[in-house]
Design an enzyme around this catalytic site. Structure first.
Site, PDB file in Angstrom:
ATOM      1  N   ARG A 234       2.303  10.449  -0.553  1.00 21.34           N
ATOM      2  CA  ARG A 234       2.411   9.087  -0.032  1.00 21.34           C
ATOM      3  C   ARG A 234       3.166   8.238  -1.042  1.00 21.34           C
ATOM      4  O   ARG A 234       2.946   8.360  -2.250  1.00 21.34           O
ATOM      5  CB  ARG A 234       1.026   8.468   0.212  1.00 21.34           C
ATOM      6  CG  ARG A 234       0.321   8.949   1.466  1.00 21.34           C
ATOM      7  CD  ARG A 234       1.011   8.507   2.755  1.00 21.34           C
ATOM      8  NE  ARG A 234       0.312   8.994   3.942  1.00 21.34           N
ATOM      9  CZ  ARG A 234       0.601  10.133   4.570  1.00 21.34           C
ATOM     10  NH1 ARG A 234       1.590  10.897   4.145  1.00 21.34           N
ATOM     11  NH2 ARG A 234      -0.061  10.484   5.654  1.00 21.34           N
ATOM     12  N   GLU A 263       8.384   2.582   3.014  1.00 19.56           N
ATOM     13  CA  GLU A 263       9.116   3.361   4.016  1.00 19.56           C
ATOM     14  C   GLU A 263       8.948   2.848   5.442  1.00 19.56           C
ATOM     15  O   GLU A 263       9.757   3.168   6.312  1.00 19.56           O
ATOM     16  CB  GLU A 263       8.690   4.837   3.960  1.00 19.56           C
ATOM     17  CG  GLU A 263       7.277   5.108   4.461  1.00 19.56           C
ATOM     18  CD  GLU A 263       6.919   6.595   4.423  1.00 19.56           C
ATOM     19  OE1 GLU A 263       7.080   7.216   3.363  1.00 19.56           O
ATOM     20  OE2 GLU A 263       6.457   7.105   5.455  1.00 19.56           O
ATOM     21  N   HIS A 295      10.422  11.360   5.193  1.00 20.12           N
ATOM     22  CA  HIS A 295       9.087  11.776   5.658  1.00 20.12           C
ATOM     23  C   HIS A 295       9.200  12.896   6.700  1.00 20.12           C
ATOM     24  O   HIS A 295       8.681  12.792   7.810  1.00 20.12           O
ATOM     25  CB  HIS A 295       8.314  10.580   6.233  1.00 20.12           C
ATOM     26  CG  HIS A 295       6.830  10.728   6.087  1.00 20.12           C
ATOM     27  ND1 HIS A 295       6.009   9.721   5.660  1.00 20.12           N
ATOM     28  CD2 HIS A 295       6.008  11.791   6.303  1.00 20.12           C
ATOM     29  CE1 HIS A 295       4.764  10.145   5.626  1.00 20.12           C
ATOM     30  NE2 HIS A 295       4.739  11.405   6.018  1.00 20.12           N
TER      31      HIS A 295
END
Ligand code: NAI
Length: 331
Positions: A234, A263, A295
């Site tokens: 993360r 993000e 991601h």
């Protein structure tokens, strides 16, 4: 159940529809993220299905509760985007997909390492342009290098075993060491020791208050000069500004990211026609020794199928019993 499905991506619809043929839920696909401006779209839906960049804070959850929502089903393992205390106060259950394919994420971390090291992304372009020079492509053998794994749960455990297979020395830091990994040759040490000894550090612990900015100016300082840092977990685990300083000084040798602390405004969208507004992210893109993916570590066929299947099974189980084995509860 009637499901308001937020942040729908094209790649998810087909697989959810395929598995829902046997579950029989009513899925209403929505493209926007769930947040304070869009929570009203869920009114009248018993279940909201969300992803990592949806925002489920106190105000959003209160709005969902007012609209009759009883279940939040996140299509992810991580649940740091959901205020669990607020969900409990409003009597809304939260279910997640605890494991879908740890291999997908662990293998992507290895892809980032191999690409940063051997610069295959640069070689690809060079060769296509008829440039066969090797200058600038020098890498190092992984065999014999020391790898630090921060968090040896499902994903970190798979990653550690892959790196053992490369002939690396694997160090790890975890609050709950894994006996089987230890038997396989992984050496557990305090975080500071892992950082100080590792040529490559890969983050695989969850984001929570205790791990926010785990990598900051002070912990970067403890890392070996020229080391590589990989984050597929993360974005909030890393203080991006501190990492930029470490890259500028040359203390950090390489950075591979699949996640970024801001993000939510960037990833999963095609923004190629727009001016990038995030100056910190823009600075990261200027370094030749930084590799960023948006991601996508989870993004394999196997993982997508498992996410859809488990999410729909969670919803079916909750509809039938008012509870589910994959419920996440506030501590
Ligand atoms: P897991 O729950 O199986 O393992 C997490 C491990 O971290 C546990 O062993 C736990 O004891 C350890 N841990 C907790 N606090 C720690 C600390 N302060 N220091 C060191 N270790 C600590 O979780 P899993 O399935 O391995 O996933 C890890 C993370 O990967 C998730 O939390 C999620 O944020 C991220 N993820 C990223 C994906 C992507 O596409 N980039 C996809 C799936 C997960």
């Amino acid at each position: 159940m009637k499901i308001a499905f937020f942040s729908t991506h094209g790649f998810e619809r087909e697989v959810f529809d395929r598995f829902n043929a046997r579950s029989g839920h009513h899925i209403h696909y929505l493209t926007p993220h769930l947040g304070e401006d869009t929570a009203s779209l869920a009114h009248g839906f018993e279940c909201v299905c969300v992803f990592v960049n949806d925002v489920l804070n106190e105000r959003v959850i209160a709005s969902l509760a007012a609209g009759g929502t009883r279940l939040i089903a996140t299509r992810s393992a991580g649940f740091n985007h959901i205020d669990l205390d607020a969900a409990r106060q409003h009597n809304i259950a939260v279910v997640r997909v605890p494991a879908y394919s740890p291999y997908a994420v662990a293998e992507h971390a290895v892809a980032l390492i191999l690409t940063l090291n051997r610069k295959t992304h640069r070689a690809f372009n060079r060769v296509r342009e008829g440039n066969f020079a090797l200058d600038g492509l020098l890498g190092f053998d992984l065999q014999g290098k020391t790898i630090g794994v921060i968090g040896t749960g499902r994903i970190g455990g798979v990653f550690a075993r892959i790196m053992l297979g490369f002939g690396c020395r694997v160090l790890a830091s975890d609050l709950n060491p894994d006996a089987a990994l230890r038997d396989s040759g992984v050496l557990y040490l305090p975080l500071d020791e892992v950082l100080a000894q590792s040529d490559i550090v890969s983050l695989h612990c969850p984001l929570m208050p205790a791990t926010h900015y785990l990598i900051n100016a002070a912990t970067l300082e403890r890392m070996k000069p020229g080391a590589m840092l990989i984050n597929t977990s993360r974005g909030g685990l890393i203080d991006t500004r501190a990492v930029i300083e470490a890259l500028k000084s040359g203390h950090l040798g390489y950075l591979g990211l699949d996640v970024y602390e801001e993000e939510a405004d960037l990833f999963f969208e095609d923004l190629s026609g727009q001016v990038l507004q995030d100056d910190v992210f823009a600075r990261l893109l200027t370094f030749p020794n930084v590799l960023i993916t948006g991601h996508q570590a989870f993004f394999t066929r196997e993982a997508l199928s498992a996410i859809a299947l488990t999410t729909l099974d969670n919803i079916t189980e909750f509809a039938a019993t008012g509870d589910a084995k994959n419920c996440v509860r506030a501590k």
